[in-house]
Scaffold this active site. Structure first.
Site, mmCIF file in Angstrom:
data_model
loop_
_atom_site.group_PDB
_atom_site.id
_atom_site.type_symbol
_atom_site.label_atom_id
_atom_site.label_comp_id
_atom_site.label_asym_id
_atom_site.label_seq_id
_atom_site.Cartn_x
_atom_site.Cartn_y
_atom_site.Cartn_z
ATOM 1 N N GLU A 248 0.883 -1.185 0.000
ATOM 2 C CA GLU A 248 0.000 0.000 0.000
ATOM 3 C C GLU A 248 0.907 1.217 0.000
ATOM 4 O O GLU A 248 1.547 1.518 1.012
ATOM 5 C CB GLU A 248 -0.883 0.001 1.255
ATOM 6 C CG GLU A 248 -1.888 -1.129 1.309
ATOM 7 C CD GLU A 248 -3.040 -0.953 0.330
ATOM 8 O OE1 GLU A 248 -3.084 0.042 -0.417
ATOM 9 O OE2 GLU A 248 -3.912 -1.833 0.306
ATOM 10 N N CYS A 284 -2.270 9.092 2.927
ATOM 11 C CA CYS A 284 -2.016 8.578 1.581
ATOM 12 C C CYS A 284 -3.146 8.959 0.639
ATOM 13 O O CYS A 284 -2.925 9.255 -0.523
ATOM 14 C CB CYS A 284 -1.863 7.067 1.632
ATOM 15 S SG CYS A 284 -3.274 6.234 2.376
HETATM 16 P P1 NAD Z 1 8.452 4.978 4.465
HETATM 17 O O1 NAD Z 1 8.413 4.178 3.222
HETATM 18 O O2 NAD Z 1 9.578 5.923 4.665
HETATM 19 O O3 NAD Z 1 8.470 4.013 5.747
HETATM 20 C C1 NAD Z 1 7.483 3.032 5.944
HETATM 21 C C2 NAD Z 1 8.047 1.932 6.826
HETATM 22 O O4 NAD Z 1 9.084 1.245 6.124
HETATM 23 C C3 NAD Z 1 8.676 2.426 8.133
HETATM 24 O O5 NAD Z 1 8.344 1.543 9.166
HETATM 25 C C4 NAD Z 1 10.159 2.377 7.814
HETATM 26 O O6 NAD Z 1 10.977 2.283 8.964
HETATM 27 C C5 NAD Z 1 10.243 1.122 6.956
HETATM 28 N N1 NAD Z 1 11.434 0.998 6.100
HETATM 29 C C6 NAD Z 1 12.273 1.967 5.675
HETATM 30 N N2 NAD Z 1 13.223 1.445 4.885
HETATM 31 C C7 NAD Z 1 12.982 0.110 4.795
HETATM 32 C C8 NAD Z 1 13.601 -0.978 4.105
HETATM 33 N N3 NAD Z 1 14.682 -0.795 3.336
HETATM 34 N N4 NAD Z 1 13.062 -2.207 4.238
HETATM 35 C C9 NAD Z 1 11.950 -2.406 4.974
HETATM 36 N N5 NAD Z 1 11.330 -1.420 5.664
HETATM 37 C C10 NAD Z 1 11.834 -0.172 5.563
HETATM 38 O O7 NAD Z 1 7.048 5.723 4.549
HETATM 39 P P2 NAD Z 1 6.562 6.784 5.633
HETATM 40 O O8 NAD Z 1 7.306 8.068 5.407
HETATM 41 O O9 NAD Z 1 6.570 6.173 6.983
HETATM 42 O O10 NAD Z 1 5.026 6.961 5.198
HETATM 43 C C11 NAD Z 1 4.617 7.848 4.227
HETATM 44 C C12 NAD Z 1 4.355 7.160 2.911
HETATM 45 O O11 NAD Z 1 3.465 6.071 3.116
HETATM 46 C C13 NAD Z 1 3.656 8.065 1.909
HETATM 47 O O12 NAD Z 1 4.181 7.865 0.632
HETATM 48 C C14 NAD Z 1 2.211 7.604 1.962
HETATM 49 O O13 NAD Z 1 1.451 7.900 0.822
HETATM 50 C C15 NAD Z 1 2.388 6.148 2.175
HETATM 51 N N6 NAD Z 1 1.159 5.588 2.742
HETATM 52 C C16 NAD Z 1 0.386 4.760 1.966
HETATM 53 C C17 NAD Z 1 -0.817 4.257 2.456
HETATM 54 C C18 NAD Z 1 -1.695 3.346 1.633
HETATM 55 O O14 NAD Z 1 -2.567 2.696 2.207
HETATM 56 N N7 NAD Z 1 -1.514 3.256 0.336
HETATM 57 C C19 NAD Z 1 -1.229 4.602 3.742
HETATM 58 C C20 NAD Z 1 -0.409 5.455 4.497
HETATM 59 C C21 NAD Z 1 0.783 5.930 3.987
#
Ligand code: NAD
Length: 492
Positions: A248, A284
């Site tokens: 997502e 999001c």
């Molecule tokens: P992010 O991708 O920076 O982090 C998300 C998670 O991934 C965190 O727990 C982070 O620590 C972890 N992570 C980071 N690097 C990783 C790796 N290499 N391997 C595995 N895990 C890793 O996102 P964010 O800044 O926390 O959230 C914002 C983003 O999330 C926005 O783009 C938003 O649109 C999206 N989002 C999408 C939805 C949806 O349902 N489509 C919902 C909410 C947020």
């Protein structure tokens, strides 16, 4: 109302696990206040958690739906009982207004209840009788699930995974984001306590932990919510062991305001403002770019500004009068500001919206005044990229074809919305590439946990919520009992 910082620990095989290193989490509205500490777990601790989930799986998958549902319903009750304190903790570590934090927990509970009510029916064996033979389509548990969630809706985007996964007979290791790790850990602990050791494990940390969770051969599926760039790393890390995946990801959701939208409908106008600025735009599925038919554009802007100035009151998350709290972190403010500055420098008009309730607090905390950008170019970064913060561009379009083209030319396709007379709006909606298109509403106002949610294009793979959000945690297993095993085309 600062209180003593709380200390969170990992949960591995049913036990709290003290980590060597911890990271502080500050209050975005009062950055001098440390709300709590979350562990920075290591690769070795992550492996321990995955091993615990793997060992618990064999017994857990053989339990009955009744047993699993009873446990989950007890956890739901515990979360309900503790909602006031969990919501306060969430508002303090996240920056979102208290009403918004309570709303997040309410939606999480709604989904957990839906999952309990529907799991047995959705995953029951399907029996097909045909030509004297029989086929059973069974829905098996998949195995160990790695769940990784973001900071913007930490509780709902974790429980959206925990509830169906555990109810379907899987075990899990959850890693929340370091930018809002506390309240979700409290919720996870309440759930984990109702299940056998190892069924639900919790670890915290940065990429090192994430990489293990997405590459370890014992992990069968990754359920990830976060940014599109992070998802690309995850897909690569998971490639060697071909894992199942629900992704997502980011969105750049278009709101299309048709020529027959009633600009004097104050409620609809407020819904549009809310769908741009709820949670300071850090959702999001927020409407991140608004396209308005050129014939109503000028009046629309005037009425939109009136509605926005009325609804937007920026300030302390605990002030009951406040509708928009703080931004979660400084980096996000800097990014959104850079997009605004870029458009301004190219000649766009930048308009501040709403009221700042307390100027002193505004200067101290990670606050940003909601901003309208008019006259940006269709290809400007503020229009093309996901800003994920309180700034929104509004642009005119010529006709429906033009609006559909603008909406679809994005690499994203999460949600979208069309505003106008219903029949006309549905006609346009059908041609938009998105997982969900809402009519005369947008963002969480139009969310319904009973129906699937997810993105197309680079906004993701798979669906959460609804029956599809349950089936996402099951493996289809066909058990075939044909009448005869002799096939006519195979020679004697
Ligand atoms: P992010 O991708 O920076 O982090 C998300 C998670 O991934 C965190 O727990 C982070 O620590 C972890 N992570 C980071 N690097 C990783 C790796 N290499 N391997 C595995 N895990 C890793 O996102 P964010 O800044 O926390 O959230 C914002 C983003 O999330 C926005 O783009 C938003 O649109 C999206 N989002 C999408 C939805 C949806 O349902 N489509 C919902 C909410 C947020």
């Amino acid at each position: 109302m600062a209180t003593e910082p709380i200390v969170i620990e990992a949960i591995i095989n049913g036990e709290k696990h003290k980590a060597e290193k911890q990271a502080p989490r500050e209050n975005p509205a009062h950055p001098d206040e440390i709300v709590g500490y979350a562990p920075l777990n290591t690769k070795e601790e992550t492996i321990q958690a995955i091993d615990a989930a793997d060992q618990a799986f064999t017994e857990w998958r053989d339990t009955s739906f009744d047993d699993r549902i009873n446990r989950m319903r007890r956890a739901i009750q515990k979360i309900k009982d503790k909602t006031p304190e969990i919501a306060e903790l969430l508002a303090r570590e996240h920056g979102k207004a208290l009403y918004d934090a309570k709303g997040e927990i309410a939606v999480s509970l709604m989904w957990m209840e839906f999952a309990c009510d529907n799991i047995a029916e959705v995953l029951k064996d399907e029996l097909h009788e045909h030509d004297g033979g029989k086929t059973i389509i069974a829905r098996d548990a998949i195995g160990v699930i790695s769940a990784i969630s973001p900071w913007n809706y930490p509780i709902s985007l974790s429980t959206i995974k925990i509830a169906p996964a555990l109810l379907a007979g899987n075990t899990m290791v959850l890693k929340p984001s370091p930018l809002a790790p506390l309240a979700v850990s409290k919720v996870t602990e309440l759930i984990a306590n109702e299940f056998p050791p190892g069924v639900l494990n919790l670890v915290h940390g940065e990429a090192e932990v994430g990489v293990e969770l997405t590459s370890n051969p014992k992990v069968a599926k990754i359920a990830f919510t976060g940014g599109t760039e992070t998802a690309k790393h995850i897909m690569k890390a998971a490639a060697d062991t071909i894992k199942h995946m629900t992704l997502e990801l980011g969105g750049n959701d278009a709101a299309i305001v048709l020529d027959d939208f009633d600009v004097n409908d104050e409620k609809a106008m407020r819904r549009l403002v809310v769908s741009n600025f709820l949670t300071a735009g850090q959702i999001c599925m927020i409407a991140k770019r608004v396209y308005v038919h050129e014939s109503i554009y000028d009046t629309f802007i005037e009425k939109y500004r009136e509605a926005a100035d009325k609804w937007i009151r920026v300030g302390d998350p605990f002030d009951k009068n406040v509708t928009v709290g703080a931004v979660n972190n400084k980096k996000q403010i800097e990014f959104v500001q850079s997009l605004i500055d870029d458009s301004k420098q190219k000649g766009a008009e930048v308009i501040k919206l709403g009221k700042i309730v307390d100027e002193n607090l505004f200067k101290q905390g990670y606050f940003m005044q909601p901003t309208l950008v008019l006259g940006a170019d269709y290809d400007d970064p503020i229009v093309e990229q996901e800003q994920f913060g309180p700034a929104v561009p509004i642009l005119p379009f010529k006709d429906d074809e033009h609006a559909i083209h603008l909406a679809n030319k994005s690499i994203f396709g999460l949600t979208s919305s069309v505003w106008g007379k219903q029949e006309h709006a549905v006609k346009v909606a059908k041609r938009i590439q998105a997982g969900t298109t809402m009519i005369n509403t947008a963002a969480v106002q139009g969310l319904d946990v009973r129906f699937p949610f997810g993105g197309v294009k680079q906004s993701g793979i798979g669906r959460e919520y609804g029956k599809e959000g349950i089936l996402a945690y099951a493996e289809t297993h066909v058990i075939n009992m044909p009448k005869t095993l002799d096939l006519p085309y195979i020679p004697e």
